[in-house]
Design a protein around this motif. Structure first.
Motif, mmCIF file in Angstrom:
data_model
loop_
_atom_site.group_PDB
_atom_site.id
_atom_site.type_symbol
_atom_site.label_atom_id
_atom_site.label_comp_id
_atom_site.label_asym_id
_atom_site.label_seq_id
_atom_site.Cartn_x
_atom_site.Cartn_y
_atom_site.Cartn_z
ATOM 1 N N ASP A 188 52.661 37.879 -11.732
ATOM 2 C CA ASP A 188 52.006 37.380 -12.849
ATOM 3 C C ASP A 188 52.535 36.219 -13.349
ATOM 4 O O ASP A 188 51.991 35.409 -14.335
ATOM 5 N N GLN A 227 47.827 41.008 -9.545
ATOM 6 C CA GLN A 227 47.714 41.064 -11.377
ATOM 7 C C GLN A 227 47.370 42.784 -11.363
ATOM 8 O O GLN A 227 47.849 43.379 -12.271
ATOM 9 N N ALA A 278 49.602 45.139 -13.723
ATOM 10 C CA ALA A 278 48.563 45.808 -14.714
ATOM 11 C C ALA A 278 49.002 47.391 -15.013
ATOM 12 O O ALA A 278 49.054 48.071 -16.008
ATOM 13 N N GLU A 291 44.131 56.253 -14.191
ATOM 14 C CA GLU A 291 44.076 55.215 -15.290
ATOM 15 C C GLU A 291 42.648 54.942 -15.998
ATOM 16 O O GLU A 291 42.383 54.741 -17.118
ATOM 17 N N THR A 345 39.455 46.377 -22.387
ATOM 18 C CA THR A 345 40.670 45.994 -22.435
ATOM 19 C C THR A 345 41.157 46.067 -20.819
ATOM 20 O O THR A 345 41.789 45.449 -20.427
ATOM 21 N N ARG A 373 40.057 43.043 -18.830
ATOM 22 C CA ARG A 373 40.871 41.933 -19.062
ATOM 23 C C ARG A 373 42.231 42.216 -18.413
ATOM 24 O O ARG A 373 42.751 41.027 -17.919
ATOM 25 N N GLU A 374 43.072 43.223 -18.697
ATOM 26 C CA GLU A 374 44.241 43.493 -18.203
ATOM 27 C C GLU A 374 44.408 43.484 -16.543
ATOM 28 O O GLU A 374 45.139 42.866 -16.218
ATOM 29 N N TYR A 375 43.508 44.169 -16.160
ATOM 30 C CA TYR A 375 43.436 44.260 -14.520
ATOM 31 C C TYR A 375 42.696 42.980 -13.796
ATOM 32 O O TYR A 375 43.140 42.715 -12.757
ATOM 33 N N GLU A 383 40.368 37.492 -24.500
ATOM 34 C CA GLU A 383 40.908 36.707 -23.072
ATOM 35 C C GLU A 383 42.141 36.039 -23.107
ATOM 36 O O GLU A 383 42.826 35.688 -22.084
ATOM 37 N N GLU A 424 46.129 35.689 -23.323
ATOM 38 C CA GLU A 424 47.136 36.739 -23.054
ATOM 39 C C GLU A 424 48.257 36.497 -23.940
ATOM 40 O O GLU A 424 49.002 37.392 -24.127
ATOM 41 N N LEU A 435 46.816 45.754 -28.163
ATOM 42 C CA LEU A 435 45.537 44.727 -28.118
ATOM 43 C C LEU A 435 44.740 44.638 -29.309
ATOM 44 O O LEU A 435 44.588 45.630 -30.074
#
Length: 761
Positions: free
Chosen positions: A373, A405, A409, A511, A530, A533-535, A649, A651, A703
């Motif tokens: 990352d 990424q 995640a 997940e 979420t 955005r995370e993955y 968005e 981080e 978050l």
């Protein structure tokens, strides 16, 4: 034909032999001065030894005078008798400095080449000398013309009495073939004698008596460990101290040496970087040499045991071996110090060959490695996380941004190995042996396509598709449900057809499947956002017009689209300040959302009709289904309308407090920064690790949540008592929101809310 046995003297072409000798030693005027000054230094050392005087005693001095082609070297050292001049100076191979006295005095020259070698650069050589027991001195003279006239015999040296060296000492005068460059000659000589403790003058200017062991710019160094250290290698023991400069380079200052328990004079210092080592004997430079090492060494060392070759440009074999042992012993000590901190490791990147060769892989826990990352982590920290369990560790050299990424995640750590071969091998061995890491080639396949999707799976895909379209403004993509290799839930693959992106989603992965227990609630939809955005966030930014190529928000473009929501306050972002909105928050403004597992979804107290948007939200998750439990504060609706969809968005998220202000900062970590400032009527003095502080900073561990038509920021536990009312308490808040864009040096804020909007928060 027969001969009777007879004898005849062997012939010698003395001029040719002399030319060979002088070419090896005295090829330039520089070497002529160096060698005769070295003889003068030896003469002074023997005399100070006899007198039991200090090497820097002002009674002793050496003077060099250059007058055109005439060069004079004068000393008031031990001097020579007429027999010494004849037997030592003018006899090839003889030397008066092989005695125990000369050895104890620290003499450099022992080879006995004598005065003849001076004719490599001299036309005429004149030597005047007198010892302290002689009533008169001796003058001797020889010229090139005398040598040629002798032919194949040994030339005769002219000898007469002289008191020019009285009461004791030697004067060597050479008449050179060409006048030397005086400035270059001075600088050359200074390089050899600058640390000699005896006073040496060149045309009246002192060129000696510097401090050999002193580190230049000492103020920029700090000692690595307190006190003097002993560094050992078999029968070799070196005492000294290790220093570190501000750039984390290391220097070893040497103070002594013992060989087999016997002390030997050794001083100087070594820097652990590539270069030459200047080698000295009691301050007189013998030569500059390189010593083979792993991490590189340079500096200067002075030792009584060092001996040069006859040519004075290298060391004899025994000295070379001793110097190598000294360097390797100090290199080992330096590497031990390097491995203690990540900063030193970063400075000394050549250690990895040594690490591999000596089996020290386990010691590289302070090596920083780059993760997929873009962040960095210490190998030692990765080892701890792997030991505690729950974290898979992978390594590779390829970087697939989308896949890496996703792996990150998932909670896995993907280490991108160094490109340097030795470092890469060391990192790989450490990860395999101590982190149970596996190689990762960056390739993912869909091994099974899912049919007959359940209602939950369809809703998840539908909401994910909506979130991608809304948050990233991407339309050319396709969602494909299926099982993926590497146990990952989602993977973005660029396709070459009309559809730009294929996004494979494993809707039956744990997940995703664990969210089914939440039911079709606002918490579910928030967590799907979420998940997106995370993955997928970093990979989707590449395709989104909202972002630049480096992942920074394109606020200029968004400002044009949202001119009705944003106000450009001022180009100078450094002085912007505007009034905020005053709010009073009571316990009635706190709403509780209780997450219940087992398929029961969530329950919550219903918002009051006149306050549909709770100002403070408390999420209760007793079964730890979502890790969202805690208090949240709502973003003002005007700010949410203007750019609330952009904030998730970003981080980088944290909160800072000082005085009576609490400041949420959300940034893309490239150029844009959103600030949500909350001012209170009291000083914010929070408990941080048992200490009450009126200032501090915390990275948000939860978050942002988009619920009840707005966006909620997590309230860190140390700040809850300042922002969450209890009982009949009232908390007065003054709120400010704005964007700063460093790329364009502009500042935006949401338009002023209407009266109706003010009835919210």
């Amino acid at each position: 034909m027969s001969y009777e046995q007879t004898l005849f003297p062997a012939g010698i072409d003395f001029e040719s032999v002399l030319r060979i000798i002088s070419k090896q030693i005295y090829e330039t005027p520089f070497a002529f001065v160096r060698e005769n000054v070295q003889n003068a230094v030896d003469a002074v050392r023997i005399q100070t030894h006899r007198d039991a005087a200090g090497a820097d005693d002002p009674r002793y001095r050496i003077e060099i005078t250059v007058e055109g082609r005439k060069v004079i070297v004068r000393d008031n050292g031990v001097g020579m008798s007429s027999a010494d001049v004849r037997n030592y100076f003018w006899t090839i191979g003889a030397s008066g400095k092989r005695t125990a006295e000369a050895l104890a005095a620290g003499c450099v020259g022992t080879f006995g080449i004598g005065g003849f070698a001076n004719f490599g650069v001299c036309e005429v050589l004149e030597v005047i000398s007198q010892d302290e027991v002689s009533s008169e001195g001796t003058l001797t003279r020889l010229s090139e013309q005398d040598i040629r006239a002798a032919g194949t015999t040994i030339p005769s040296v002219t000898m007469e009495t002289s008191d020019a060296a009285a009461p004791r000492g030697t004067v060597v005068t050479g008449y050179l073939r060409e006048p030397p460059d005086v400035g270059q000659l001075r600088d050359y000589l200074r390089d050899f004698v600058r640390f000699v403790p005896t006073a040496i003058y060149f045309n009246g200017q002192k060129v000696s008596q510097g401090r050999l062991s002193e580190i230049e710019d000492r103020d920029n160094f700090s000692q690595v460990r307190d006190g003097t250290q002993d560094w050992r290698n078999d029968d070799l023991a070196i005492s000294g101290r290790m220093f570190e400069d501000r750039g984390h380079g290391l220097v070893a200052v040497i103070e002594g040496l013992r060989i087999g328990g016997e002390p030997t004079g050794l001083t100087g210092h070594l820097r652990f970087e590539n270069g030459l080592i200047d080698v000295f004997k009691r301050g007189f430079k013998l030569c500059a040499t390189q010593v083979g090492s792993t991490i590189g060494v340079s500096g200067r060392l002075d030792c009584d045991s060092f001996v040069p070759t006859a040519g004075r440009d290298s060391l004899d074999s025994e000295t070379t071996g001793l110097l190598g042992r000294i360097v390797h012993t100090l290199e080992e000590a330096a590497i031990e110090a390097v491995l203690e901190t990540p900063e030193r490791v970063a400075q000394h990147t050549r250690i990895f060959r040594y690490i591999l060769r000596h089996g020290l892989v386990e010691r590289i826990g302070n090596v920083n490695v780059r993760l997929a990352d873009g962040s960095e982590n210490l190998l030692g920290d990765i080892r701890l996380r792997a030991r505690d369990g729950g974290v898979g560790v992978y390594f590779g050299v390829a970087q697939n941004q989308a896949l890496n990424q996703v792996m990150q995640a998932r909670g896995h750590l993907v280490v991108l190995l160094s490109s340097d071969r030795h470092r890469q091998n060391a990192e790989r061995r450490y990860l395999e042996q101590f982190c149970n890491a596996k190689p990762f080639d960056g390739v993912v396949d869909c091994v099974e396509h899912y049919d007959n999707l359940s209602r939950f799976e369809k809703v998840f895909l539908s909401e994910l598709e909506l979130d991608i379209s809304k948050s990233y403004e991407i339309t050319d993509f396709r969602l494909i449900a299926g099982k993926l290799t590497e146990d990952i839930p989602v993977f973005l693959k660029e396709s070459g057809g009309k559809i730009a992106i294929d996004i494979f989603v494993d809707v039956r992965h744990q997940e995703v499947a664990k969210l089914k227990e939440l039911g079709f609630t606002q918490i579910l939809y928030s967590l799907i956002g979420t998940f997106c955005r995370e993955y997928l966030g970093p990979s989707l930014k590449k395709w989104s017009p909202r972002f630049f190529g480096d992942g920074a928000l394109n606020l200029e473009l968004l400002a044009k689209r949202r001119s009705e929501l944003w106000v450009l306050l001022k180009n100078d972002i450094g002085v912007v300040r505007k009034g905020g909105h005053r709010q009073v928050v009571t316990q009635s403004d706190v709403r509780v959302m209780n997450i219940v597992g087992g398929g029961g979804g969530q329950t919550a107290t219903e918002p009051q009709a006149d306050k549909p948007n709770p100002r403070i939200l408390q999420i209760v998750d007793d079964q730890r289904t979502t890790s969202l439990a805690g208090y949240y504060i709502r973003l003002p609706d005007a700010a949410f309308s203007a750019y609330g969809d952009l904030l998730p968005e970003c981080e980088s998220r944290g909160v800072v407090w000082a005085g009576n202000k609490i400041l949420y900062v959300v940034s893309d970590a490239a150029s844009a920064s959103f600030q949500y400032e909350i001012r209170l009527d009291e000083v914010v003095a929070a408990d941080v690790v048992g200490t009450i502080r009126a200032e501090g900073a915390i990275q948000l561990d939860r978050l942002l949540q988009e619920i009840y038509g707005g966006l909620y920021f997590p309230i860190p536990r140390p700040l809850e008592r300042f922002m969450v009312p209890k009982g009949d308490d009232e908390i007065r808040l003054e709120l400010h929101c704005d964007w700063i864009d460093m790329r364009t040096a502009k500042h935006w804020a949401p338009r002023q809310p209407s009266t109706e909007e003010m009835q919210g928060i």
